[in-house]
Design a protein around this motif. Structure first.
Motif, PDB file in Angstrom:
ATOM      1  N   VAL A   1     -26.089 -22.851  27.296  1.00 36.95           N
ATOM      2  CA  VAL A   1     -26.212 -23.718  28.469  1.00 36.95           C
ATOM      3  C   VAL A   1     -25.132 -24.786  28.429  1.00 36.95           C
ATOM      4  O   VAL A   1     -24.961 -25.483  27.419  1.00 36.95           O
ATOM      5  CB  VAL A   1     -27.612 -24.370  28.546  1.00 36.95           C
ATOM      6  CG1 VAL A   1     -27.693 -25.338  29.723  1.00 36.95           C
ATOM      7  CG2 VAL A   1     -28.690 -23.293  28.671  1.00 36.95           C
ATOM      8  N   PHE A   2     -24.413 -24.912  29.554  1.00 37.84           N
ATOM      9  CA  PHE A   2     -23.305 -25.864  29.655  1.00 37.84           C
ATOM     10  C   PHE A   2     -23.395 -26.641  30.961  1.00 37.84           C
ATOM     11  O   PHE A   2     -23.746 -26.074  32.001  1.00 37.84           O
ATOM     12  CB  PHE A   2     -21.957 -25.139  29.645  1.00 37.84           C
ATOM     13  CG  PHE A   2     -21.730 -24.239  28.471  1.00 37.84           C
ATOM     14  CD1 PHE A   2     -21.415 -24.755  27.223  1.00 37.84           C
ATOM     15  CD2 PHE A   2     -21.820 -22.859  28.608  1.00 37.84           C
ATOM     16  CE1 PHE A   2     -21.195 -23.927  26.135  1.00 37.84           C
ATOM     17  CE2 PHE A   2     -21.602 -22.016  27.531  1.00 37.84           C
ATOM     18  CZ  PHE A   2     -21.288 -22.546  26.291  1.00 37.84           C
ATOM     19  N   ALA A   3     -23.051 -27.912  30.909  1.00 38.27           N
ATOM     20  CA  ALA A   3     -22.894 -28.722  32.113  1.00 38.27           C
ATOM     21  C   ALA A   3     -21.409 -29.041  32.253  1.00 38.27           C
ATOM     22  O   ALA A   3     -20.786 -29.507  31.295  1.00 38.27           O
ATOM     23  CB  ALA A   3     -23.709 -30.000  32.021  1.00 38.27           C
TER      24      ALA A   3
ATOM     25  N   TRP B   1     -21.261 -24.442  40.918  1.00 48.04           N
ATOM     26  CA  TRP B   1     -20.608 -23.317  41.600  1.00 48.04           C
ATOM     27  C   TRP B   1     -19.373 -22.893  40.818  1.00 48.04           C
ATOM     28  O   TRP B   1     -19.127 -21.702  40.627  1.00 48.04           O
ATOM     29  CB  TRP B   1     -20.173 -23.718  43.002  1.00 48.04           C
ATOM     30  CG  TRP B   1     -21.254 -24.099  43.949  1.00 48.04           C
ATOM     31  CD1 TRP B   1     -22.602 -23.851  43.841  1.00 48.04           C
ATOM     32  CD2 TRP B   1     -21.076 -24.814  45.173  1.00 48.04           C
ATOM     33  NE1 TRP B   1     -23.254 -24.370  44.927  1.00 48.04           N
ATOM     34  CE2 TRP B   1     -22.364 -24.964  45.756  1.00 48.04           C
ATOM     35  CE3 TRP B   1     -19.966 -25.336  45.838  1.00 48.04           C
ATOM     36  CZ2 TRP B   1     -22.545 -25.619  46.987  1.00 48.04           C
ATOM     37  CZ3 TRP B   1     -20.158 -25.991  47.055  1.00 48.04           C
ATOM     38  CH2 TRP B   1     -21.427 -26.121  47.616  1.00 48.04           C
ATOM     39  N   CYS B   2     -18.587 -23.882  40.399  1.00 52.81           N
ATOM     40  CA  CYS B   2     -17.335 -23.590  39.688  1.00 52.81           C
ATOM     41  C   CYS B   2     -17.612 -23.041  38.294  1.00 52.81           C
ATOM     42  O   CYS B   2     -16.960 -22.088  37.854  1.00 52.81           O
ATOM     43  CB  CYS B   2     -16.485 -24.850  39.589  1.00 52.81           C
ATOM     44  SG  CYS B   2     -15.938 -25.500  41.190  1.00 52.81           S
ATOM     45  N   MET B   3     -18.561 -23.636  37.598  1.00 52.87           N
ATOM     46  CA  MET B   3     -18.894 -23.159  36.263  1.00 52.87           C
ATOM     47  C   MET B   3     -19.420 -21.731  36.306  1.00 52.87           C
ATOM     48  O   MET B   3     -19.068 -20.894  35.471  1.00 52.87           O
ATOM     49  CB  MET B   3     -19.921 -24.092  35.622  1.00 52.87           C
ATOM     50  CG  MET B   3     -19.387 -25.452  35.235  1.00 52.87           C
ATOM     51  SD  MET B   3     -18.135 -25.351  33.930  1.00 52.87           S
ATOM     52  CE  MET B   3     -19.120 -24.670  32.597  1.00 52.87           C
TER      53      MET B   3
ATOM     54  N   ALA C   1     -26.013 -27.620  35.691  1.00 50.81           N
ATOM     55  CA  ALA C   1     -25.636 -26.838  34.517  1.00 50.81           C
ATOM     56  C   ALA C   1     -25.685 -25.351  34.826  1.00 50.81           C
ATOM     57  O   ALA C   1     -26.164 -24.933  35.889  1.00 50.81           O
ATOM     58  CB  ALA C   1     -26.582 -27.164  33.358  1.00 50.81           C
ATOM     59  N   VAL C   2     -25.193 -24.562  33.894  1.00 51.89           N
ATOM     60  CA  VAL C   2     -25.292 -23.105  34.005  1.00 51.89           C
ATOM     61  C   VAL C   2     -25.890 -22.557  32.709  1.00 51.89           C
ATOM     62  O   VAL C   2     -25.630 -23.066  31.623  1.00 51.89           O
ATOM     63  CB  VAL C   2     -23.933 -22.420  34.274  1.00 51.89           C
ATOM     64  CG1 VAL C   2     -23.431 -22.772  35.665  1.00 51.89           C
ATOM     65  CG2 VAL C   2     -22.898 -22.767  33.220  1.00 51.89           C
ATOM     66  N   ARG C   3     -26.693 -21.531  32.873  1.00 52.39           N
ATOM     67  CA  ARG C   3     -27.232 -20.799  31.721  1.00 52.39           C
ATOM     68  C   ARG C   3     -26.539 -19.448  31.666  1.00 52.39           C
ATOM     69  O   ARG C   3     -26.633 -18.655  32.596  1.00 52.39           O
ATOM     70  CB  ARG C   3     -28.744 -20.622  31.852  1.00 52.39           C
ATOM     71  CG  ARG C   3     -29.358 -19.831  30.697  1.00 52.39           C
ATOM     72  CD  ARG C   3     -30.877 -19.927  30.705  1.00 52.39           C
ATOM     73  NE  ARG C   3     -31.460 -19.425  31.951  1.00 52.39           N
ATOM     74  CZ  ARG C   3     -32.741 -19.563  32.291  1.00 52.39           C
ATOM     75  NH1 ARG C   3     -33.565 -20.226  31.479  1.00 52.39           N
ATOM     76  NH2 ARG C   3     -33.203 -19.079  33.427  1.00 52.39           N
TER      77      ARG C   3
ATOM     78  N   TYR D   1     -23.191 -34.931  37.461  1.00 54.71           N
ATOM     79  CA  TYR D   1     -21.977 -34.120  37.332  1.00 54.71           C
ATOM     80  C   TYR D   1     -21.269 -34.313  35.999  1.00 54.71           C
ATOM     81  O   TYR D   1     -20.144 -33.852  35.811  1.00 54.71           O
ATOM     82  CB  TYR D   1     -21.005 -34.442  38.475  1.00 54.71           C
ATOM     83  CG  TYR D   1     -21.513 -34.043  39.838  1.00 54.71           C
ATOM     84  CD1 TYR D   1     -21.570 -32.709  40.213  1.00 54.71           C
ATOM     85  CD2 TYR D   1     -21.943 -34.998  40.748  1.00 54.71           C
ATOM     86  CE1 TYR D   1     -22.033 -32.332  41.466  1.00 54.71           C
ATOM     87  CE2 TYR D   1     -22.414 -34.642  42.003  1.00 54.71           C
ATOM     88  CZ  TYR D   1     -22.454 -33.308  42.356  1.00 54.71           C
ATOM     89  OH  TYR D   1     -22.926 -32.939  43.596  1.00 54.71           O
ATOM     90  N   ARG D   2     -21.927 -34.974  35.060  1.00 55.78           N
ATOM     91  CA  ARG D   2     -21.293 -35.171  33.757  1.00 55.78           C
ATOM     92  C   ARG D   2     -21.258 -33.865  32.958  1.00 55.78           C
ATOM     93  O   ARG D   2     -21.959 -32.911  33.265  1.00 55.78           O
ATOM     94  CB  ARG D   2     -22.067 -36.220  32.956  1.00 55.78           C
ATOM     95  CG  ARG D   2     -21.946 -37.639  33.484  1.00 55.78           C
ATOM     96  CD  ARG D   2     -22.887 -38.568  32.743  1.00 55.78           C
ATOM     97  NE  ARG D   2     -24.290 -38.161  32.946  1.00 55.78           N
ATOM     98  CZ  ARG D   2     -25.302 -38.607  32.207  1.00 55.78           C
ATOM     99  NH1 ARG D   2     -25.082 -39.448  31.197  1.00 55.78           N
ATOM    100  NH2 ARG D   2     -26.529 -38.197  32.462  1.00 55.78           N
TER     101      ARG D   2
END
Length: 203
Positions: A37-39, A44-46, A86-88, A125-126
């Protein structure tokens, strides 16, 4: 052609080998998967940039790190729920190493900005790397230190945080770049994301 088929059938019978059609293929059991998992600002871009990595099975946009159950996009962007966009990333660990995902992640974000990413400002958005185990934390801390040395400008501020509940985003956010290609590209260009990444990491 008919003679050839007859000859093949006869040879199979003589050798005692089973006919190919007589033995149905056994279904392959699914392999093990892992998640990261990343922020990194706009999910959308990630999501778009992580989907192209070989070994990645699925990328989901969502929210994590906050204190509100089942947050909505409005909750998160109000900057009152404490969540990050974030994205998983679900991936095949037999084909892709967590360390490579980390390496990929750093090149997609500006880890010197502690108040958002690019044109998107605010705590939601951090950037952050969210970890779910001691091994992930060790790999993330090591990768973070290495990335800090490669920065062309600024100072590393992206934290490594323990993962809380990951809440999937609303359906209209998922695969946004694929479903709204022109709008997505206009947003990405207008936000100056790629230009800033070149400044932070070099050409």
């Amino acid at each position: 052609m008919r003679r050839l088929l007859t000859l093949i059938v006869a040879l199979v019978a003589l050798t005692g080998l089973p006919a190919l059609a007589a033995t149905p293929a056994k279904p392959q059991s699914p392999g093990k998967t892992a998640t990261a998992v990343f922020a990194g600002g706009c999910f959308w871009c990630m999501e778009h940039d992580m989907q192209g990595v070989p070994g990645v099975i699925k990328v989901e946009s969502g929210y994590t790190g906050g204190h509100v159950n089942k947050p909505t996009y409005r909750d998160v962007t109000s900057e009152k729920s404490g969540h990050y966009e974030a994205v998983r990333v679900t991936y095949d660990p037999a084909k892709l190493d967590y360390g490579f995902l980390l390496h990929r992640y750093w090149k997609l974000v500006d880890p010197t900005d502690d108040d958002g990413q690019f044109c998107d400002r605010g705590s939601s958005y951090r950037t952050a790397v969210f970890v779910s185990s001691a091994s992930q934390r060790g790999a993330a801390e090591k990768s973070r230190a290495e990335a800090a040395k490669r920065l062309k400008i600024g100072k590393m501020v992206t934290p490594v945080l323990d993962l809380k509940t990951f809440w999937p985003a609303e359906d209209y956010h998922r695969d946004y770049a694929k479903r709204n290609a022109l709008r997505y590209q206009a947003y990405r260009t207008g936000c100056g994301r790629d230009l800033r990444l070149k400044q932070v990491w070099g050409g």
